[in-house]
Design an enzyme around this catalytic site. Structure first.
Site, PDB file in Angstrom:
ATOM      1  N   LYS A   1      -4.339  12.871  20.038  1.00 25.23           N
ATOM      2  CA  LYS A   1      -4.241  11.804  19.290  1.00 25.23           C
ATOM      3  C   LYS A   1      -3.153  10.630  20.159  1.00 25.23           C
ATOM      4  CE  LYS A   1      -3.679  12.045  14.755  1.00 25.23           C
ATOM      5  NZ  LYS A   1      -3.285  12.411  13.586  1.00 25.23           N
TER       6      LYS A   1
ATOM      7  N   PHE B   1      -8.137  -5.080  -9.279  1.00 23.40           N
ATOM      8  CA  PHE B   1      -8.355  -3.382  -9.682  1.00 23.40           C
ATOM      9  C   PHE B   1      -8.913  -3.307 -11.071  1.00 23.40           C
ATOM     10  CE2 PHE B   1      -6.613  -0.436  -6.516  1.00 23.40           C
ATOM     11  CZ  PHE B   1      -6.626  -1.276  -5.615  1.00 23.40           C
TER      12      PHE B   1
ATOM     13  N   THR C   1       4.515   9.576   1.139  1.00 26.43           N
ATOM     14  CA  THR C   1       4.512   9.630  -0.318  1.00 26.43           C
ATOM     15  C   THR C   1       4.793  11.149  -0.574  1.00 26.43           C
ATOM     16  OG1 THR C   1       2.834   8.062  -0.316  1.00 26.43           O
ATOM     17  CG2 THR C   1       3.120   9.085  -2.389  1.00 26.43           C
TER      18      THR C   1
ATOM     19  N   GLY D   1     -17.325   0.909 -11.282  1.00 25.45           N
ATOM     20  CA  GLY D   1     -18.152   1.339 -10.140  1.00 25.45           C
ATOM     21  C   GLY D   1     -18.065   2.844 -10.240  1.00 25.45           C
TER      22      GLY D   1
ATOM     23  N   CYS E   1      -5.287   8.474  -0.613  1.00 29.99           N
ATOM     24  CA  CYS E   1      -4.064   8.014  -1.266  1.00 29.99           C
ATOM     25  C   CYS E   1      -4.182   8.417  -2.845  1.00 29.99           C
ATOM     26  CB  CYS E   1      -3.593   7.024  -1.109  1.00 29.99           C
ATOM     27  SG  CYS E   1      -2.922   6.851   0.726  1.00 29.99           S
TER      28      CYS E   1
ATOM     29  N   GLU F   1       6.152   3.272   1.692  1.00 26.12           N
ATOM     30  CA  GLU F   1       4.814   2.448   2.273  1.00 26.12           C
ATOM     31  C   GLU F   1       3.863   2.084   1.318  1.00 26.12           C
ATOM     32  OE1 GLU F   1       4.891   0.994   5.530  1.00 26.12           O
ATOM     33  OE2 GLU F   1       3.652  -0.268   4.340  1.00 26.12           O
TER      34      GLU F   1
ATOM     35  N   LYS G   1      -5.156  12.195  -4.412  1.00 28.88           N
ATOM     36  CA  LYS G   1      -4.307  13.198  -4.116  1.00 28.88           C
ATOM     37  C   LYS G   1      -2.857  12.900  -4.727  1.00 28.88           C
ATOM     38  CE  LYS G   1      -1.832  11.749  -0.192  1.00 28.88           C
ATOM     39  NZ  LYS G   1      -0.458  11.572  -0.171  1.00 28.88           N
TER      40      LYS G   1
HETATM   41  C1  UDX Z   1      -4.134   2.537  -1.925  1.00 27.81           C
HETATM   42  C2  UDX Z   1      -3.219   1.468  -2.614  1.00 27.81           C
HETATM   43  O1  UDX Z   1      -3.902   0.396  -2.894  1.00 27.81           O
HETATM   44  C3  UDX Z   1      -2.004   1.473  -1.541  1.00 27.81           C
HETATM   45  O2  UDX Z   1      -1.011   0.361  -1.941  1.00 27.81           O
HETATM   46  C4  UDX Z   1      -1.434   2.694  -1.241  1.00 27.81           C
HETATM   47  O3  UDX Z   1      -0.318   2.321  -0.095  1.00 27.81           O
HETATM   48  C5  UDX Z   1      -2.482   3.573  -0.503  1.00 27.81           C
HETATM   49  O4  UDX Z   1      -3.610   3.783  -1.515  1.00 27.81           O
HETATM   50  P1  UDX Z   1      -6.212   2.477  -0.197  1.00 27.81           P
HETATM   51  O5  UDX Z   1      -6.416   4.037  -0.494  1.00 27.81           O
HETATM   52  O6  UDX Z   1      -6.063   1.918   1.414  1.00 27.81           O
HETATM   53  O7  UDX Z   1      -4.895   1.928  -0.830  1.00 27.81           O
HETATM   54  O8  UDX Z   1      -7.350   1.601  -1.057  1.00 27.81           O
HETATM   55  P2  UDX Z   1      -7.594   0.790  -2.235  1.00 27.81           P
HETATM   56  O9  UDX Z   1      -7.899  -0.563  -1.841  1.00 27.81           O
HETATM   57  O10 UDX Z   1      -6.415   0.663  -3.233  1.00 27.81           O
HETATM   58  O11 UDX Z   1      -8.896   1.516  -2.871  1.00 27.81           O
HETATM   59  C6  UDX Z   1      -8.760   2.747  -3.421  1.00 27.81           C
HETATM   60  C7  UDX Z   1     -10.102   3.198  -4.118  1.00 27.81           C
HETATM   61  O12 UDX Z   1     -10.575   2.421  -5.333  1.00 27.81           O
HETATM   62  C8  UDX Z   1     -11.207   2.464  -3.252  1.00 27.81           C
HETATM   63  O13 UDX Z   1     -12.369   3.737  -3.237  1.00 27.81           O
HETATM   64  C9  UDX Z   1     -12.002   1.462  -3.970  1.00 27.81           C
HETATM   65  O14 UDX Z   1     -13.407   1.245  -3.508  1.00 27.81           O
HETATM   66  C10 UDX Z   1     -11.541   1.936  -5.366  1.00 27.81           C
HETATM   67  N1  UDX Z   1     -11.465   0.743  -6.145  1.00 27.81           N
HETATM   68  C11 UDX Z   1     -10.563  -0.242  -5.780  1.00 27.81           C
HETATM   69  C12 UDX Z   1     -12.594   0.543  -7.213  1.00 27.81           C
HETATM   70  O15 UDX Z   1     -12.882   1.186  -7.435  1.00 27.81           O
HETATM   71  N2  UDX Z   1     -12.025  -0.525  -8.150  1.00 27.81           N
HETATM   72  C13 UDX Z   1     -11.227  -1.584  -7.895  1.00 27.81           C
HETATM   73  O16 UDX Z   1     -11.211  -2.438  -8.779  1.00 27.81           O
HETATM   74  C14 UDX Z   1     -10.411  -1.244  -6.860  1.00 27.81           C
END
Ligand code: UDX
Length: 439
Positions: free
Chosen positions: A35, A255, A123, A259, A266, A150, A269
């Site tokens: 890496k 959010f 985390t 679906g 994140c 973060e 877990k």
């Molecule tokens: C998330 C948090 O948003 C972020 O603040 C934290 O630091 C890390 O975890 P991330 O894992 O990048 O970030 O993805 P995110 O955009 O939150 O989406 C997570 C999952 O939820 C995805 O699989 C997405 O498809 C799903 N999702 C999101 C839904 O099914 N419905 C929604 O309305 C929003």
């Protein structure tokens, strides 16, 4: 300022480049030599919009370097701890071994060098920071720990790091904590100058802010997915419903996209680790709530598999299914806990022949190991399929002309696992369209 970033995974690599972009001299450190070699050569180990350009720019300007040697961290004003805390192999708890290993190795390298700040960004379960702070003092009496979680989202990682919604400091008590906050303020000066909200608190609150935020987001998604089931049973439309309740700004529109559920490195877990920690602390109600959020989420995957078998015949053996999307969300090649891949694999388990395509080539790497055939295009994935499943809402899929697929498929059945397609357009092209909680 001089900054070290320990752990150059998703969080650390982006954090290192972003700190260099703010004008600091940054060294990124990781035990993974491959890496480090990649990053040093300006190549990115993962796909993240804007990151490759930023990395190359900061390397070229000489403000960013990478090393496998912890000694390279010595002398930095701030050391950011960015190692992963994955789910344990044998339980739902977080595996803290990388955090402890990194802290031990940093502590040994620092020894009794002059005052410096260690900022934990990983985390972690509540209580970890206090234990780490005590451990750090044993080897490095002049080092002060701040817990500085973060909140970045994949796909927006650079933007979220350089323009975060808020900054949280979990501080050691008294003057030592205040001194460390002052040092971090200097690192984040350009961000704070934009009046980004900053919350100064204790270690435990800072740790809990992070897992509570992720749990709340996960709860919103599972809430709307549970409602989607009732919509499916009654003929109601969850998209209209989410729009209507979201207008109330106490609820908010974000959010609430129903679906196939959440995935990624994140949310899944983190809610499991938080449930485990809550139960240890006597927070049974919270543990149960988080467990239910997880169950609803995983239930969306089995529900989708059931929907396929309802639509193409209960026996999936020998049936061909085209899956569009492997990544856990668009604009990333990350497939950790990806609902799309889990559904594809479950269909294979039921005997189906499953072909998959994702615009991010690297997202297709795990497919073969799951018995799913990776392909290089939408056409190749859907060719001869009895059903097409759109499981990641990439722009390429949202913009598809359904009529252009008509001659390729064997059955015009589409399951829109992200409610992202234009249902009317697909129906007008002769498709039997099924959303999640939408008619
Ligand atoms: C998330 C948090 O948003 C972020 O603040 C934290 O630091 C890390 O975890 P991330 O894992 O990048 O970030 O993805 P995110 O955009 O939150 O989406 C997570 C999952 O939820 C995805 O699989 C997405 O498809 C799903 N999702 C999101 C839904 O099914 N419905 C929604 O309305 C929003």
């Amino acid at each position: 300022m001089r900054v070290s970033v320990i752990g150059c995974g998703y969080l650390g690599a982006v954090h290192a480049a972003s700190m260099a972009q703010l004008g600091h001299n940054v060294v990124g450190i990781d035990v993974d030599a491959k890496k480090i070699a990649l990053l040093s050569a300006g190549k990115t180990p993962f796909y993240e919009p804007g990151f490759a350009e930023l990395l190359r720019e900061c390397l070229a300007e000489g403000r960013l370097s990478f090393s496998t040697d912890m000694a390279a961290a010595v002398g930095a004003d701030v050391h950011f701890l960015c190692v992963g805390t994955p789910q344990s192999a044998d339980s739902l708890a977080a595996d803290l071994r990388y955090v402890h290993a990194a802290m031990d190795s940093l502590g040994a390298a620092l020894g009794d060098s002059p005052p410096t700040v260690v900022a934990g960004k990983s985390t972690v379960p509540v209580g970890t920071a206090r234990a780490l702070a005590e451990k750090l003092k044993l080897t490095s009496p002049n080092a002060t720990l701040v817990w500085n979680p973060e909140f970045l989202r994949e796909g927006f990682a650079v933007k979220d790091t350089i323009q975060p919604d808020r900054i949280v400091y979990g501080l050691a008590p008294g003057g030592e904590g205040q001194w460390a906050a002052g040092v971090l303020d200097q690192v984040y000066a350009p961000i704070l100058a934009r009046e980004t909200p900053k919350i100064e608190t204790d270690y435990e609150t800072a740790e809990l802010v992070k897992v509570s935020a992720n749990s709340f987001l996960a709860m919103k998604i599972s809430f709307i997915n549970a409602i989607a089931r009732v919509c499916d049973a009654t003929g109601a439309n969850v998209k209209d419903l989410a729009g209507a309740i979201g207008i109330d700004d106490r609820i908010g529109k974000k959010f609430l996209r129903a679906g196939i559920g959440f995935g990624g490195g994140c949310l899944p877990k983190d809610i499991r680790a938080f449930a485990t920690r809550a139960a240890q602390l006597g927070g049974e109600d919270l543990a149960e709530l988080l467990g239910q959020i997880d169950r609803i989420n995983l239930g969306q995957r089995s529900w989708t598999v059931e929907l396929v078998s309802r639509l193409v015949g209960p026996d999936l053996a020998g049936k061909t299914v085209g899956v569009l999307g492997a990544a856990f969300k668009p604009d990333t090649d990350d497939t950790r806990d990806s609902p799309a891949l889990a559904i594809a694999a479950a269909l294979v388990q039921r005997g189906a022949i499953v072909r998959i395509y994702d615009p991010a080539e690297a997202a297709l790497l795990p497919a073969a190991g799951l018995g799913v055939e990776p392909t290089g295009s939408v056409a190749a994935a859907v060719g001869g399929a009895q059903a097409v499943l759109v499981l990641t809402e990439w722009a390429e899929f949202k913009e598809l002309d359904p009529a252009s697929l008509n001659g390729l498929v064997e059955g015009r059945t589409v399951i829109d696992g992200r409610n992202a397609l234009d249902a009317q357009r697909w129906r007008a092209a002769g498709w039997d369209y099924h959303g999640i909680g939408t008619r």
